[in-house]
Design a protein around this motif. Structure first.
Motif, PDB file in Angstrom:
ATOM      1  N   LEU B 100     -40.673   4.059 -33.348  1.00 57.59           N
ATOM      2  CA  LEU B 100     -41.046   4.126 -34.765  1.00 57.59           C
ATOM      3  C   LEU B 100     -40.164   3.186 -35.593  1.00 57.59           C
ATOM      4  CD1 LEU B 100     -41.650   7.934 -35.366  1.00 57.59           C
ATOM      5  CD2 LEU B 100     -43.274   6.161 -34.705  1.00 57.59           C
ATOM      6  N   LEU B 103     -37.627   2.874 -41.226  1.00 58.39           N
ATOM      7  CA  LEU B 103     -37.909   3.660 -42.431  1.00 58.39           C
ATOM      8  C   LEU B 103     -38.554   4.998 -42.081  1.00 58.39           C
ATOM      9  CD1 LEU B 103     -37.549   3.460 -45.467  1.00 58.39           C
ATOM     10  CD2 LEU B 103     -39.907   2.662 -45.641  1.00 58.39           C
ATOM     11  N   SER B 108     -38.182  10.936 -41.607  1.00 59.64           N
ATOM     12  CA  SER B 108     -38.317  12.167 -40.825  1.00 59.64           C
ATOM     13  C   SER B 108     -37.210  13.153 -41.164  1.00 59.64           C
ATOM     14  CB  SER B 108     -38.335  11.856 -39.330  1.00 59.64           C
ATOM     15  OG  SER B 108     -37.040  11.513 -38.895  1.00 59.64           O
ATOM     16  N   LEU B 121     -45.971   6.148 -41.116  1.00 58.63           N
ATOM     17  CA  LEU B 121     -45.190   6.023 -42.341  1.00 58.63           C
ATOM     18  C   LEU B 121     -46.007   6.383 -43.584  1.00 58.63           C
ATOM     19  CD1 LEU B 121     -42.480   5.188 -43.414  1.00 58.63           C
ATOM     20  CD2 LEU B 121     -43.239   2.819 -43.442  1.00 58.63           C
ATOM     21  N   ARG B 129     -40.696   8.089 -49.330  1.00 57.43           N
ATOM     22  CA  ARG B 129     -40.455   6.750 -48.808  1.00 57.43           C
ATOM     23  C   ARG B 129     -39.468   5.993 -49.696  1.00 57.43           C
ATOM     24  NH1 ARG B 129     -45.861   3.958 -48.435  1.00 57.43           N
ATOM     25  NH2 ARG B 129     -46.833   5.827 -49.285  1.00 57.43           N
ATOM     26  N   ARG B 130     -39.625   6.176 -51.013  1.00 59.96           N
ATOM     27  CA  ARG B 130     -38.742   5.473 -51.944  1.00 59.96           C
ATOM     28  C   ARG B 130     -37.302   5.948 -51.765  1.00 59.96           C
ATOM     29  NH1 ARG B 130     -42.314   4.934 -56.536  1.00 59.96           N
ATOM     30  NH2 ARG B 130     -42.981   3.026 -55.499  1.00 59.96           N
ATOM     31  N   LEU B 133     -35.812   4.566 -48.668  1.00 64.11           N
ATOM     32  CA  LEU B 133     -35.375   3.177 -48.808  1.00 64.11           C
ATOM     33  C   LEU B 133     -34.029   3.123 -49.538  1.00 64.11           C
ATOM     34  CD1 LEU B 133     -36.628   0.603 -47.811  1.00 64.11           C
ATOM     35  CD2 LEU B 133     -37.505   0.197 -50.103  1.00 64.11           C
ATOM     36  N   GLY B 142     -31.142  -1.857 -45.793  1.00 65.41           N
ATOM     37  CA  GLY B 142     -32.434  -1.904 -46.485  1.00 65.41           C
ATOM     38  C   GLY B 142     -33.353  -2.983 -45.950  1.00 65.41           C
ATOM     39  N   ARG B 144     -33.809  -3.846 -42.968  1.00 65.63           N
ATOM     40  CA  ARG B 144     -34.310  -3.570 -41.621  1.00 65.63           C
ATOM     41  C   ARG B 144     -35.407  -2.517 -41.611  1.00 65.63           C
ATOM     42  NH1 ARG B 144     -31.512  -6.270 -37.579  1.00 65.63           N
ATOM     43  NH2 ARG B 144     -30.104  -7.684 -38.639  1.00 65.63           N
ATOM     44  N   PHE B 146     -38.558  -2.085 -41.713  1.00 65.46           N
ATOM     45  CA  PHE B 146     -39.810  -2.043 -40.949  1.00 65.46           C
ATOM     46  C   PHE B 146     -39.652  -2.535 -39.521  1.00 65.46           C
ATOM     47  CE2 PHE B 146     -40.957  -2.581 -45.463  1.00 65.46           C
ATOM     48  CZ  PHE B 146     -41.376  -1.283 -45.645  1.00 65.46           C
ATOM     49  N   GLN B 147     -38.400  -2.718 -39.118  1.00 67.32           N
ATOM     50  CA  GLN B 147     -38.144  -3.062 -37.725  1.00 67.32           C
ATOM     51  C   GLN B 147     -38.247  -1.794 -36.881  1.00 67.32           C
ATOM     52  OE1 GLN B 147     -34.716  -5.629 -38.238  1.00 67.32           O
ATOM     53  NE2 GLN B 147     -34.507  -5.649 -36.010  1.00 67.32           N
ATOM     54  N   ARG B 148     -38.528  -1.965 -35.599  1.00 67.87           N
ATOM     55  CA  ARG B 148     -38.486  -0.808 -34.705  1.00 67.87           C
ATOM     56  C   ARG B 148     -37.049  -0.329 -34.570  1.00 67.87           C
ATOM     57  NH1 ARG B 148     -42.274  -0.530 -29.630  1.00 67.87           N
ATOM     58  NH2 ARG B 148     -40.414   0.415 -28.770  1.00 67.87           N
ATOM     59  N   ARG B 164     -30.896   9.041 -42.435  1.00 68.70           N
ATOM     60  CA  ARG B 164     -31.832  10.131 -42.159  1.00 68.70           C
ATOM     61  C   ARG B 164     -31.208  11.465 -42.554  1.00 68.70           C
ATOM     62  NH1 ARG B 164     -33.523  11.029 -35.994  1.00 68.70           N
ATOM     63  NH2 ARG B 164     -31.302  11.511 -35.839  1.00 68.70           N
TER      64      ARG B 164
END
Lengths: 585, 281
Positions: B100, B103, B108, B121, B129-130, B133, B142, B144, B146-148, B164
């Motif tokens: 995943l 973000l 999660s 997502l 989500r905001r 971030l 910040g 990174r 959308f990277q795995r 998290r």
């Protein structure tokens, strides 16, 4: 804190307000489009097949009427059953053994780390893909036309088709080995052959044996079809009584076959577990018994070792020869079990070739007849069919396969998830679901198709239903295993954050298992395309029906044409599946 | 040090038995709001097990555990989940969901306050989500988003795990060997981040470590565990590395090492007064 380098996919304005939507990714988007399209076509074809008839009054009347004719369930005399069972077992074991032997060199050529040349590698992979995409029954039919009707064409047919799966899994195992020992042998001046035998083979042996045993299960389930092309065995008896509409007997034999499949699965998974040394961790009865036995063994070993160690330091142990100068370990412990197991395996394979009365002369004669038969197959011909008919039939086969996959996927996700230790709410649910999966796997697709045909008549719907439900046995188990294999840490992390059971499943378990599940899903589509061809034999619709007509009329040019078309469809599915797996992982 | 009236975590004679082994043997501790407590001890000494009692991942065999005023033995499924939402945890192996995006992993952390399962997502509310971030920016990752997650280095993954943890707006942060899998530089980065965030958000932190330097540098108070027993409880104020080393080694499980140490220690008056009554020294 080191300034992290900007990722290519990340927005460049690192300081300003960032988007909370992921950036556009062409490949991921097209993957989504393809998957949605596949799902839509599957749903459409499921609707198109008019499964509603299954719940209609006529289906109920039919099944009630059928039950009436099938009662009482009868069993053939013991002698007849025993010979049928033994012949079937022998054919399946001989075919799987042949296939394993042929697959070994192919696997060495196909594995990245042992192939002599990239060209050889691609050729070996090509052989595997080709053999996988031609249904075993097509091999058998063509071989019957150049050999005497009997066990040999069946053995060779199963052997050739199984190369596809076995050589692939063998090669995968080779690619996963530790390269160190091979390098050490090369450094000591060993030849390539020595590297493979001494460095590679011992590392892959457990996984190879497990693969062959797994294929043995699959071949046994597929063997019932042999009866429909007049090869002796338990399928032959079933077909014989079916032709006479002696349904009580058909059901009786089906039950015997079911028991046989389940027993074979239990035996093979027990051996596989012992060989792969998988520690049973479950809370089921079987796992508990296995653990207790292991504990008892360990205790006994401990008792035995203590006095030996106390009495003298020169006493023989498993690691030290008893007689000075003797260079072999004593024949007990693991050496004894390995030797006995190996001898038993050799004896069983020898028996499987000796028992069913193979016409050995065919092995030589076939080479004189084969060129003639092959020349009969050219030029490719559609027979009396037009391209339009052919397109329709291929389309129907694909639709059956997709509808079946959809049924299989939905049921498998539910049953397979609940069969996974880390998802099931309790041991009882897990045990019931595991049992259900074993039970479904025991019923051959062909028998399910016959039952559904009885209910709603011939056509594509019974074929799709039978394939769909049979697929649950396969996909459900693979899904359950993939879920049990995910890293437990993220699940604990989600739980520690206060997530519910369902949230843990959706956020930690499913995403980790997803790449594997997609792999299995496309394997099932692949399998269903091939099987929906085969089900044509009992009137399951699609291209299979045409295939068996062509066989009946000895139109071998048409047989080859259909085979080429099926192979093309299967190859397309494989290409899509490779692409999907690459994008996902 | 412990103020019994305001303790956020309080255990009394906590015993944890696994089959035949005793992981915790009568541990009594009080942890007050806003302090950074370091659990010190070798692997197998019971640090992780003790931490896992503080959010109910383990249940006591006997004795009591009280967290944020609630007796854990009285909490069932829903109540326990409610408590866990207020207590964040970071792990030695980070425990991100590898396939995943970063973000989504951060999001999660908010699952406890959302209803139903989330797949993808876009199924998380925009506000979550905001906030995710923002938390990711706080740990410096910040860019990174959308990277795995499994493409990040270990130190980066642990910072994602901290982001998290922040999604829960926790009152307590539990850190189970958060830097044991990291190189020294990343370890310092991560410990500094935990310390800063604890100060900013007035968090109570319980962190297990086995590196003495880090314990001394980042902790307010040390708790030493040995074979499931609490053998040391001291403020880090004024402790030198040498003294802590001595104490740390006396918290070892290896008897020979301890015996060797006893001889050493008898020559050192200063060290002796720190040794507790566990009977062997």
């Amino acid at each position: 804190m080191p300034a992290p380098a900007l990722d290519a996919g990340a927005p460049a304005d690192a300081g300003s307000a960032r988007s909370i939507r992921p950036p556009f990714d062409l490949e991921k988007t097209s993957l989504g489009v393809v998957l949605v399209a596949l799902a839509a076509v599957s749903v459409w074809s499921l609707g198109h097949l008019e499964m509603g008839a299954l719940f209609g009054e006529r289906a109920r009347d039919n099944i009630v009427g059928f039950m009436g004719r099938a009662m009482p369930i009868e069993f053939p005399p013991v002698g007849e059953v025993a010979s049928g069972v033994l012949v079937t077992l022998a054919i399946v074991i001989a075919g799987t053994a042949l296939s394993s032997a042929l697959s070994a060199p192919i696997a060495f050529w196909a594995a990245r780390n042992t192939t002599p040349h990239p060209v050889v590698r691609n050729l070996a992979r090509g052989v595997g893909v080709l053999s996988r995409s031609i249904p075993e029954i097509v091999f058998v039919i063509v071989l019957i036309s150049v050999m005497h009707l009997g066990p040999l064409p069946a053995v060779v047919g199963f052997g050739l088709h199984s190369i596809g799966m076995i050589s692939k899994l063998y090669a995968d195992a080779i690619e996963q080995i530790d390269e160190g020992p091979v390098l050490a042998i090369r450094a000591a001046g060993g030849s390539r052959f020595q590297q493979n035998v001494t460095g590679v083979l011992p590392q892959v042996a457990p996984s190879w044996i497990a693969t062959s045993l797994h294929r043995l299960d699959i071949n046994l389930r597929g063997s019932v079809l042999l009866g429909w092309v007049n090869v002796k065995g338990i399928g032959y008896d079933m077909h014989h009584y079916q032709e006479m509409s002696h349904w009580g007997m058909v059901i009786g034999i089906a039950i015997i076959f079911f028991v046989m499949c389940v027993l074979m699965e239990i035996v093979s998974s027990t051996i596989r577990g012992a060989i792969l040394k998988t520690e049973p961790t479950g809370r089921g009865l079987g796992a508990r018994l296995a653990r207790r036995a292991a504990a008892r063994r360990a205790a006994r070993a401990g008792e035995g070792a203590e006095p030996a160690a106390a009495s003298s330091t020169t006493t023989a142990t498993a690691d030290r020869p008893a007689v000075p100068g003797r260079t072999l370990p004593p024949m007990r412990g693991s050496r004894l079990t390995t030797t006995l197991g190996g001898l038993a395996a050799v004896a069983i394979v020898v028996w499987s070739w000796a028992y069913p009365g193979i016409n050995w002369a065919d092995m030589i004669d076939v080479w004189t007849k084969l060129p003639d038969r092959l020349s009969n197959m050219f030029p490719l011909s559609l027979g009396s069919k037009s391209w339009e008919d052919v397109g329709g039939m291929i389309g129907e086969t694909v639709l059956i396969a997709l509808a079946a996959t959809l049924i299989g996927l939905v049921l498998s996700l539910v049953i397979g998830s609940l069969a996974a230790r880390n998802v099931a709410p309790n041991a009882a649910v897990r045990a019931v679901c595991r049992g259900l999966l074993v039970g479904i796997r025991g019923i051959p697709e062909l028998i399910m198709a016959i039952i559904f045909i009885v209910m709603i008549g011939m056509g594509p719907a019974p074929g799709a239903l039978a394939l769909g439900i049979a697929g649950v046995g396969l996909l459900g188990k693979l899904i359950a295993d993939s879920m049990e294999e995910v890293a437990p840490g993220p699940e604990v992390a989600a739980r520690a954050a206060g997530a519910t059971r369902l949230q843990v499943y959706a956020t930690a378990t499913l995403p980790q298992a997803a790449p594997a599940i997609f792999g299995h899903l496309f394997y099932l589509i692949d399998h269903n395309v091939r099987s929906s061809t085969v089900l044509g034999i009992v009137g399951g619709g699609g291209v299979g029906f045409w295939l068996f007509n062509a066989v009946r009329l000895s139109q071998y040019d048409v047989v080859l044409t259909i085979t080429v078309l099926v192979v093309a469809v299967v190859l397309t599915v494989e290409l899509v599946s490779m692409w999907v797996r690459r994008v996902i992982s | 040090m412990a103020d019994h009236g305001t303790a956020v975590i309080r255990t009394r004679e906590l015993v944890k038995q696994f089959d035949t082994t005793t992981a915790l043997n009568g541990v009594t501790v009080d942890i007050t709001p806003g302090e950074v407590v370091v659990l010190l001890g070798l692997s197998g000494s019971g640090k992780s097990t003790l931490l896992r009692h503080f959010n109910g991942l383990e249940a006591a065999t006997s004795g009591s555990v009280e967290v944020l005023g609630q007796d854990l033995s009285t909490l069932g499924g829903r109540g326990l989940r409610g408590l866990r939402r207020r207590v964040s945890m970071v792990f030695q192996q980070f425990e991100l969901v590898g396939p995943l995006s970063v973000l989504e992993n951060v999001c999660s952390g908010a699952l406890g306050s959302l209803r139903g399962p989330r797949l993808g997502l876009l199924t998380y509310p925009t506000a979550v989500r905001r906030r995710a971030l923002d938390n990711l920016e706080r740990v410096g990752l910040g860019d990174r988003a959308f990277q795995r997650a499994d493409t990040l280095s270990g130190g980066q993954q642990q910072r994602v795990a901290i982001a998290r943890a922040l999604m829960q707006d926790p009152e307590i942060l539990l850190a189970d060997e958060p830097v044991a899998s990291l190189d020294p530089e990343s370890a310092t980065t991560v410990m500094a981040l935990i310390r800063e965030i604890a100060r900013e958000r007035e968090l109570t932190v319980v962190c297990s470590l086995h590196q003495v330097e880090l314990a001394l540098e980042w902790g307010d108070r040390l708790l030493g565990l040995r074979a499931g027993e609490l053998v040391l409880e001291t403020s880090t104020q004024g402790l030198t590395k040498e003294r802590v080393m001595a104490i740390y080694r006396s918290v070892a499980t290896d008897e020979a090492q301890v015996r060797e140490l006893r001889a050493e220690l008898s020559a050192q008056d200063a060290a002796q007064q720190l040794v507790h009554a566990d009977g062997t020294i």
